[in-house]
Design a protein around this motif. Structure first.
Motif, PDB file in Angstrom:
ATOM      1  N   PRO A  13       3.131  -5.265   2.599  1.00 12.49           N
ATOM      2  CA  PRO A  13       3.517  -4.167   1.709  1.00 12.49           C
ATOM      3  C   PRO A  13       2.307  -3.461   1.099  1.00 12.49           C
ATOM      4  CG  PRO A  13       3.834  -6.273   0.631  1.00 12.49           C
ATOM      5  CD  PRO A  13       3.352  -6.587   2.014  1.00 12.49           C
ATOM      6  N   VAL A  14       2.525  -2.206   0.715  1.00 14.30           N
ATOM      7  CA  VAL A  14       1.479  -1.446   0.030  1.00 14.30           C
ATOM      8  C   VAL A  14       1.476  -1.894  -1.433  1.00 14.30           C
ATOM      9  CG1 VAL A  14       0.736   0.873  -0.644  1.00 14.30           C
ATOM     10  CG2 VAL A  14       1.785   0.507   1.586  1.00 14.30           C
ATOM     11  N   SER A  15       0.352  -2.414  -1.890  1.00 16.59           N
ATOM     12  CA  SER A  15       0.297  -2.918  -3.270  1.00 16.59           C
ATOM     13  C   SER A  15       0.224  -1.764  -4.268  1.00 16.59           C
ATOM     14  CB  SER A  15      -0.922  -3.824  -3.449  1.00 16.59           C
ATOM     15  OG  SER A  15      -2.102  -3.057  -3.331  1.00 16.59           O
ATOM     16  N   ASP A  16       0.640  -2.078  -5.512  1.00 16.92           N
ATOM     17  CA  ASP A  16       0.584  -1.065  -6.575  1.00 16.92           C
ATOM     18  C   ASP A  16      -0.854  -0.625  -6.826  1.00 16.92           C
ATOM     19  OD1 ASP A  16       3.284  -1.107  -6.849  1.00 16.92           O
ATOM     20  OD2 ASP A  16       3.295  -2.542  -8.511  1.00 16.92           O
ATOM     21  N   GLU A  17      -1.767  -1.598  -6.661  1.00 16.66           N
ATOM     22  CA  GLU A  17      -3.184  -1.289  -6.909  1.00 16.66           C
ATOM     23  C   GLU A  17      -3.684  -0.251  -5.892  1.00 16.66           C
ATOM     24  OE1 GLU A  17      -5.993  -4.417  -6.170  1.00 16.66           O
ATOM     25  OE2 GLU A  17      -7.570  -2.910  -6.448  1.00 16.66           O
ATOM     26  N   LEU A  18      -3.311  -0.469  -4.633  1.00 17.06           N
ATOM     27  CA  LEU A  18      -3.737   0.483  -3.594  1.00 17.06           C
ATOM     28  C   LEU A  18      -3.109   1.857  -3.839  1.00 17.06           C
ATOM     29  CD1 LEU A  18      -5.187   1.072  -0.893  1.00 17.06           C
ATOM     30  CD2 LEU A  18      -3.100   0.403   0.266  1.00 17.06           C
TER      31      LEU A  18
ATOM     32  N   ILE B  26      -0.375   3.136   8.096  1.00 20.41           N
ATOM     33  CA  ILE B  26      -1.851   3.132   8.123  1.00 20.41           C
ATOM     34  C   ILE B  26      -2.367   1.749   7.739  1.00 20.41           C
ATOM     35  CG2 ILE B  26      -3.933   4.137   7.043  1.00 20.41           C
ATOM     36  CD1 ILE B  26      -2.371   6.144   8.782  1.00 20.41           C
ATOM     37  N   LEU B  27      -1.794   1.222   6.660  1.00 21.23           N
ATOM     38  CA  LEU B  27      -2.228  -0.088   6.153  1.00 21.23           C
ATOM     39  C   LEU B  27      -2.036  -1.169   7.212  1.00 21.23           C
ATOM     40  CD1 LEU B  27      -3.050  -1.549   3.372  1.00 21.23           C
ATOM     41  CD2 LEU B  27      -0.673  -2.190   3.270  1.00 21.23           C
ATOM     42  N   ASN B  28      -0.867  -1.176   7.847  1.00 18.23           N
ATOM     43  CA  ASN B  28      -0.573  -2.234   8.811  1.00 18.23           C
ATOM     44  C   ASN B  28      -1.343  -2.072  10.117  1.00 18.23           C
ATOM     45  OD1 ASN B  28       1.577  -4.281   7.854  1.00 18.23           O
ATOM     46  ND2 ASN B  28       2.176  -2.322   6.969  1.00 18.23           N
TER      47      ASN B  28
END
Lengths: 75, 178
Positions: A13-18, B26-28
């Motif tokens: 998952p995309v973290s809140d920080e990112l 993008i992240l993955n």
């Protein structure tokens, strides 16, 4: 083959920080102006300069003619 | 879909839309290529920074997704090159750029991927660089051949050839079938 490869589906998952890092940086960065906009600005500036120069030259020419006319009339 | 014109004008709302839509991919993708969460987050941030800066010159000849994948691959390559260069510093600088890019197997990657995924990931990472990139985009993101070709900036026939060779290699191993 594609069926075998569908194994590769783990998603982190995309973290809140990112999210905060990416969204905050956007407000700090101005998008680069496109080249045509810069070129157009230069053209406008150059045109204005040329117009101003022509205007001054014409005015000076007018003054000289008036001065010569006056000079002739004195003679 | 975010509006490109508004993005060019610096709309925060459109950028947020773009981020929400593409950041997981993008992240993955970067995660499968780099294997370290911290590095991947840094690269993802760099990708979105490049998008903000470069969107004004984006010509829309390809889709914004393809453009962003291209930036991601470039950033990952750049990151790995810098990392590998640092590792080999002092050995033979002249041959550094001709060396294959090596991604580390991090404990985090082993932990996150399930066993079968882990075996597959290892096989994909044993492939030559271009085959590895093509296979990652094909397997992970379901990109079409055209999209992969556009992202990697090579022809569709080259992608077909890369994927064919990659498949042949992967079929040879097949340990994940057991």
């Amino acid at each position: 083959m594609k069926a075998d490869l569908t194994l590769l589906k783990t998603r982190i998952p995309v973290s809140d920080e990112l999210r905060a890092r990416c969204l905050d940086q956007q407000s700090g960065i101005k998008p680069a102006r496109s080249n045509w906009l810069i070129a157009a600005s230069f053209l406008v500036l150059i045109s204005l300069n040329v117009a101003a120069c022509l205007f001054v030259i014409k005015q000076q020419q007018g003054t000289r003619v008036t001065y010569l006319n006056n000079f002739e009339s004195y003679e | 879909m975010p509006n490109i014109e508004l993005l060019r004008l610096g709309s925060e709302r459109e950028f947020k839309k773009l981020f929400e839509l593409y950041s997981p991919r993008i992240l993955n993708t970067a995660f499968y290529l780099l294997g370290n969460r911290q590095d991947v987050e840094d690269v993802t941030q760099e990708v979105f920074k490049s998008v903000v800066v470069g969107v004004a010159s984006f010509k829309a000849e390809s889709s914004i997704q393809t453009w962003m994948y291209r930036i991601t691959l470039n950033k990952c390559n750049e990151f790995l090159r810098t990392k590998n260069r640092k590792k080999r510093k002092g050995i033979m600088i002249g041959i550094v750029d001709s060396q294959p890019l090596i991604t580390e197997e991090t404990p985090e990657l082993v932990h996150i991927l399930k066993e079968a995924e882990w075996l597959l990931w290892k096989q994909i990472h044993a492939l030559p660089e271009k085959q590895r990139l093509a296979m990652t985009l094909f397997a992970m993101d379901d990109l079409s051949y055209q999209e992969i070709a556009a992202a990697m900036n090579i022809s569709v026939s080259a992608i077909e050839s890369l994927l064919f060779r990659a498949r042949t290699q992967l079929k040879k191993y097949k340990p994940y079938e057991s």
